[in-house]
Scaffold this motif. Structure first.
Motif, PDB file in Angstrom:
ATOM      1  N   GLU A 141       0.814  -1.215   0.000  1.00 34.47           N
ATOM      2  CA  GLU A 141       0.000   0.000   0.000  1.00 34.47           C
ATOM      3  C   GLU A 141       0.849   1.266   0.000  1.00 34.47           C
ATOM      4  O   GLU A 141       0.317   2.360  -0.117  1.00 34.47           O
ATOM      5  CB  GLU A 141      -0.906   0.016   1.236  1.00 34.47           C
ATOM      6  N   LEU A 142       2.161   1.129   0.123  1.00 35.05           N
ATOM      7  CA  LEU A 142       3.029   2.290   0.264  1.00 35.05           C
ATOM      8  C   LEU A 142       3.402   2.893  -1.082  1.00 35.05           C
ATOM      9  O   LEU A 142       3.476   2.203  -2.094  1.00 35.05           O
ATOM     10  CB  LEU A 142       4.310   1.901   1.009  1.00 35.05           C
ATOM     11  N   SER A 143       3.672   4.193  -1.069  1.00 33.61           N
ATOM     12  CA  SER A 143       4.180   4.869  -2.256  1.00 33.61           C
ATOM     13  C   SER A 143       5.667   4.550  -2.406  1.00 33.61           C
ATOM     14  O   SER A 143       6.292   3.956  -1.512  1.00 33.61           O
ATOM     15  CB  SER A 143       3.991   6.375  -2.114  1.00 33.61           C
ATOM     16  N   GLY A 144       6.255   4.978  -3.529  1.00 32.60           N
ATOM     17  CA  GLY A 144       7.664   4.739  -3.754  1.00 32.60           C
ATOM     18  C   GLY A 144       8.542   5.367  -2.688  1.00 32.60           C
ATOM     19  O   GLY A 144       9.502   4.764  -2.202  1.00 32.60           O
ATOM     20  N   LYS A 286      -8.936  -3.223  -3.745  1.00 31.82           N
ATOM     21  CA  LYS A 286      -9.655  -3.906  -2.677  1.00 31.82           C
ATOM     22  C   LYS A 286     -10.539  -4.997  -3.267  1.00 31.82           C
ATOM     23  O   LYS A 286     -11.196  -4.785  -4.283  1.00 31.82           O
ATOM     24  CB  LYS A 286     -10.519  -2.905  -1.899  1.00 31.82           C
ATOM     25  N   PRO A 287     -10.569  -6.189  -2.638  1.00 30.83           N
ATOM     26  CA  PRO A 287     -11.444  -7.264  -3.148  1.00 30.83           C
ATOM     27  C   PRO A 287     -12.893  -6.820  -3.177  1.00 30.83           C
ATOM     28  O   PRO A 287     -13.389  -6.208  -2.237  1.00 30.83           O
ATOM     29  CB  PRO A 287     -11.229  -8.388  -2.127  1.00 30.83           C
ATOM     30  N   TYR A 305     -12.558   3.951  -4.641  1.00 32.99           N
ATOM     31  CA  TYR A 305     -11.774   3.350  -5.715  1.00 32.99           C
ATOM     32  C   TYR A 305     -10.339   3.887  -5.724  1.00 32.99           C
ATOM     33  O   TYR A 305     -10.094   5.053  -5.440  1.00 32.99           O
ATOM     34  CB  TYR A 305     -12.420   3.606  -7.074  1.00 32.99           C
ATOM     35  N   THR A 306      -9.422   3.014  -6.068  1.00 30.63           N
ATOM     36  CA  THR A 306      -8.032   3.433  -6.232  1.00 30.63           C
ATOM     37  C   THR A 306      -7.901   4.405  -7.391  1.00 30.63           C
ATOM     38  O   THR A 306      -7.151   5.384  -7.325  1.00 30.63           O
ATOM     39  CB  THR A 306      -7.138   2.199  -6.491  1.00 30.63           C
ATOM     40  N   GLU A 341      -4.712  -4.653 -15.750  1.00 32.00           N
ATOM     41  CA  GLU A 341      -5.648  -4.842 -14.631  1.00 32.00           C
ATOM     42  C   GLU A 341      -6.989  -5.269 -15.206  1.00 32.00           C
ATOM     43  O   GLU A 341      -7.775  -4.458 -15.680  1.00 32.00           O
ATOM     44  CB  GLU A 341      -5.775  -3.556 -13.812  1.00 32.00           C
ATOM     45  N   LYS A 342      -7.255  -6.558 -15.158  1.00 31.05           N
ATOM     46  CA  LYS A 342      -8.439  -7.104 -15.839  1.00 31.05           C
ATOM     47  C   LYS A 342      -9.757  -6.629 -15.221  1.00 31.05           C
ATOM     48  O   LYS A 342     -10.797  -6.675 -15.886  1.00 31.05           O
ATOM     49  CB  LYS A 342      -8.380  -8.626 -15.837  1.00 31.05           C
ATOM     50  N   ASP A 343      -9.738  -6.190 -13.978  1.00 32.45           N
ATOM     51  CA  ASP A 343     -10.973  -5.740 -13.334  1.00 32.45           C
ATOM     52  C   ASP A 343     -11.297  -4.275 -13.615  1.00 32.45           C
ATOM     53  O   ASP A 343     -12.317  -3.770 -13.159  1.00 32.45           O
ATOM     54  CB  ASP A 343     -10.889  -5.954 -11.819  1.00 32.45           C
ATOM     55  N   CYS A 344     -10.420  -3.593 -14.344  1.00 31.26           N
ATOM     56  CA  CYS A 344     -10.708  -2.201 -14.699  1.00 31.26           C
ATOM     57  C   CYS A 344     -11.799  -2.179 -15.776  1.00 31.26           C
ATOM     58  O   CYS A 344     -11.781  -2.966 -16.727  1.00 31.26           O
ATOM     59  CB  CYS A 344      -9.451  -1.505 -15.214  1.00 31.26           C
ATOM     60  N   THR A 345     -12.738  -1.248 -15.647  1.00 35.89           N
ATOM     61  CA  THR A 345     -13.901  -1.194 -16.545  1.00 35.89           C
ATOM     62  C   THR A 345     -13.679  -0.306 -17.764  1.00 35.89           C
ATOM     63  O   THR A 345     -14.625   0.030 -18.474  1.00 35.89           O
ATOM     64  CB  THR A 345     -15.123  -0.680 -15.770  1.00 35.89           C
ATOM     65  N   LEU A 346     -12.449   0.061 -18.019  1.00 36.53           N
ATOM     66  CA  LEU A 346     -12.122   1.029 -19.067  1.00 36.53           C
ATOM     67  C   LEU A 346     -12.636   0.633 -20.450  1.00 36.53           C
ATOM     68  O   LEU A 346     -12.540  -0.521 -20.857  1.00 36.53           O
ATOM     69  CB  LEU A 346     -10.592   1.195 -19.131  1.00 36.53           C
ATOM     70  N   ARG A 347     -13.149   1.650 -21.180  1.00 37.69           N
ATOM     71  CA  ARG A 347     -13.452   1.530 -22.608  1.00 37.69           C
ATOM     72  C   ARG A 347     -12.638   2.585 -23.344  1.00 37.69           C
ATOM     73  O   ARG A 347     -12.657   3.756 -22.990  1.00 37.69           O
ATOM     74  CB  ARG A 347     -14.944   1.741 -22.869  1.00 37.69           C
TER      75      ARG A 347
END
Length: 499
Positions: A141-144, A286-287, A305-306, A341-347
Motif C-alpha cells: 500500500e506504500l508509495s515509492g 480492494k477485493p 476506488y483506487t 488490470e483485468k478488473d478495470c472497466t475502461l473503454r
C-alpha cells in the motif's frame, strides 16, 4: 575504513563490462558520491563493498577489497550485514516481509539479535526517521517514497558503519527526495560512512564530502565538495552528468505552475480526428464483494476506488507527461490503460473503434517501472525482437543503436546496469509498434545524455503519429519533450493542460 585495489573485474558472460585499475580509499565518516554515465561501473563498486561481488554476481576478480580491515571476498555475506548496509535502486527488491513493522525488524531477527534489543532498535529507528505514520501498514500500500524510507529503516536497524545507496532518488518525487535528504543527513550526523551512486545530483551537492567520477569502468576524475559545486552546467553536461541547477530551477519556477493547480489553462477542445477517448476508468485493489455476478464499478459509488476517471480525452500523436506525487495512482493508471488490470472497466475509443478488456492489449504497450519484470530472453537483440510481429534484425539493430546499446546485442539483459536495462525495455516498446506507448518512469537511472536521447525518441515517435504517455518525476524530460501535462491526485484527474 574502505580500501579498494582492483586491477580488473569482469562479470561472468561479459568481457567488456566491469572495472579496471580501481584504487579507491574512503575515510571513516566520509560521504562520497559516485557519478558517471550509465554502465560506467558505479553499481559494480557498491557490489564490491557489500560483498555481492563475488558471492552473488560471479566474475573474474583480480584485486583486494577491505572494509574495517575485513577482506570482503573471503567474508560470508551474513557476517557483513551488520557492517555494510545497502539501499537498492528499487527497494521492493530487498523486502522480505509484507508489512512495515516486520520489514524494519527482519534484518535484526535474521542475524539473531536479542528480542529486547530488536524492539529497542526498532523504536529508535522509527523515532529518528519519523516513521510512526507508516507502522502497521502493508508494504503493497506504500508509495515509492514510503517504501524507500522503510528500506532505509531496515538497514538502519542493523546499525552498520557503512551505508550504500544505489540510485536512491530515481523513482521519487521532490517531496520524497526531501525526506531522503533528511535520512542521509541523519546518518551523516551519526558518523556513518556513506557512498551514493546517483544521476540526479542536485539534492546531494551540499551533503557530499567528495565526488568520484567514473567512465568505462575507471575512475577518471575526483573533486571535493567545493570543486564539484563550482562546475558549470556546460561542464557537467560535457561529462555526461545532469546539471545540478536544472531541477532546482524547475522546483522554484514551476513548483506552483506545472506541478499544482495554480494558473491552469485547460486544453482546447480536441477535434474528433485528434483524440483518444477513455471512459469508465474505474479500478480498486480492494477485493470486491459480489454474488454470482460481478458488480460493475461506476462513478456513482467511486469514493473508495483506487482509480476513478469517468471520462478523459487524450490528444493523439502527442507526448503527455503523467505527473503526481508518489502514490497518486500514476502506475495504476498506466496498468489499467494497457489492459494489465483485468478488473478495470475502461473503454477506449480511437478512430471510431471502441475496445475494452484484453483487446486493449493490442492498442498499448507499457515499459514498467521495474524493468526486471519484463526482460525474458538471453540477449539484448532477442529481447527487442521478441516484441516484433515479424522479426527484423536490421530494425532491431537500428533501435538498439539509437538507444546507445550498440555492442551489447549479445549481452544478457540481466548483466546490464539499471539504466541499460531501462533502455532495453524502451527498445522493446519501440519495436512493438503499438498505437499508444506507455512509459513508467523511463528516465529513472539514466544519465543526462541518455535522458536526452529518450526525450528525442519520444518526440520522434509522437511526430510519426504514436501517442505517448510518460509517467515521470523528471522536470528535464517534461521540458524537453512533453506537449501536455496530465496530473493525478489520489487516483483522480486533477487537471490536464498544455505545456
Amino acid at each position: 575504513m574502505i580500501n579498494i585495489e582492483v586491477q580488473n573485474f569482469s562479470y561472468k558472460g561479459s568481457a567488456s563490462a566491469g572495472l579496471h585499475d580501481i584504487s579507491l580509499h574512503i575515510k571513516d565518516g566520509e560521504t562520497v558520491l559516485l557519478c558517471g554515465a550509465s554502465g560506467c561501473g558505479k553499481t559494480t563498486v557498491l557490489r564490491l563493498i557489500n560483498g555481492l561481488i563475488p558471492h552473488y554476481y560471479r566474475g573474474e576478480l583480480n584485486g583486494r577489497i577491505t572494509v574495517n580491515g575485513i577482506d570482503i571476498p573471503s567474508a560470508e555475506l551474513y557476517d557483513l550485514a551488520s557492517i555494510v548496509g545497502t539501499v537498492f535502486q528499487n527497494p521492493r527488491s530487498q523486502f522480505f516481509s509484507v508489512d512495515t513493522d516486520g520489514e524494519i525488524t527482519f534484518g535484526t531477527e535474521n542475524i539473531g539479535i536479542d528480542p529486547d534489543e530488536i524492539l529497542k532498535r526498532k523504536s529508535e529507528v522509527v523515532n529518528e526517521l519519523e516513521l510512526k505514520p507508516l507502522l502497521g501498514k502493508s508494504l503493497f500500500e506504500l508509495s515509492g517514497g514510503e517504501k524507500q524510507k522503510i528500506a532505509c529503516a531496515g538497514v538502519s536497524a542493523l546499525m552498520p558503519d557503512v551505508m550504500l545507496l544505489d540510485e536512491p532518488s530515481s523513482n521519487l518525487d521532490w517531496k520524497a527526495i526531501e525526506e531522503l535528504k533528511k535520512v542521509i543527513k541523519h546518518w551523516k550526523a551519526k558518523g556513518k560512512t556513506i557512498i551514493i551512486s546517483e544521476h540526479r545530483l542536485w539534492y546531494l551537492k551540499n551533503l557530499i564530502d567528495r565526488v568520484i567520477y567514473m567512465k568505462d569502468g575507471r575512475i577518471e576524475k575526483e573533486w571535493n565538495k567545493a570543486g564539484f559545486n563550482s562546475l558549470t552546467s556546460d561542464e557537467l553536461c560535457a561529462l555526461g552528468l545532469r546539471p545540478t541547477e536544472i531541477e532546482e530551477k524547475y522546483i522554484e519556477e514551476f513548483g506552483r505552475g506545472i506541478f499544482s493547480t495554480e494558473n491552469i489553462h485547460p486544453c482546447s477542445t480536441l477535434s474528433s480526428e485528434s483524440r483518444i477517448t477513455l471512459k469508465d476508468m474505474f479500478f480498486t485493489y480492494k477485493p470486491q464483494k459480489y454474488f454470482i455476478k460481478k458488480k460493475k464499478l461506476n462513478a456513482a459509488d467511486s469514493a473508495d476506488y483506487t482509480l476513478a476517471i469517468p471520462e478523459l480525452e487524450i490528444p493523439r500523436g502527442k507526448v503527455i507527461g503523467l505527473i503526481g506525487k508518489n502514490g497518486a495512482g500514476k502506475s495504476t493508471f498506466l496498468r489499467c490503460l494497457c489492459g494489465l488490470e483485468k478488473d478495470c472497466t475502461l473503454r477506449l475509443t480511437s478512430d471510431e473503434e471502441t475496445v475494452s478488456g484484453r483487446k486493449i492489449l493490442k492498442k498499448c504497450y507499457m515499459v514498467m517501472q521495474d524493468v526486471n519484470h519484463q526482460l525474458f530472453t538471453d540477449s539484448v537483440e532477442a529481447e527487442v525482437m521478441l516484441s516484433m510481429d515479424n522479426e527484423d534484425k536490421d530494425q532491431a539493430a537500428k533501435i538498439i543503436a539509437e538507444l546507445g546499446l550498440a555492442g551489447y546485442e549479445n549481452t544478457h539483459p540481466m548483466a546490464l546496469s539499471g539504466g541499460q536495462k531501462q533502455r532495453v525495455a524502451i527498445a522493446s516498446a519501440l519495436a512493438a509498434n503499438a498505437e499508444i506507448l506507455l512509459f513508467d518512469e523511463p528516465t529513472s537511472g539514466l544519465d543526462h545524455a541518455h535522458m536526452t536521447s529518450v526525450a528525442d525518441l519520444l518526440t520522434e515517435l509522437a511526430k510519426k503519429g504514436r501517442t505517448i504517455i510518460v509517467s515521470t518525476h523528471d522536470p528535464e524530460l517534461i521540458s524537453l519533450c512533453c506537449d501536455h501535462i496530465l496530473c493525478l491526485e489520489k487516483g483522480r484527474l486533477k487537471y490536464m493542460r498544455k505545456c
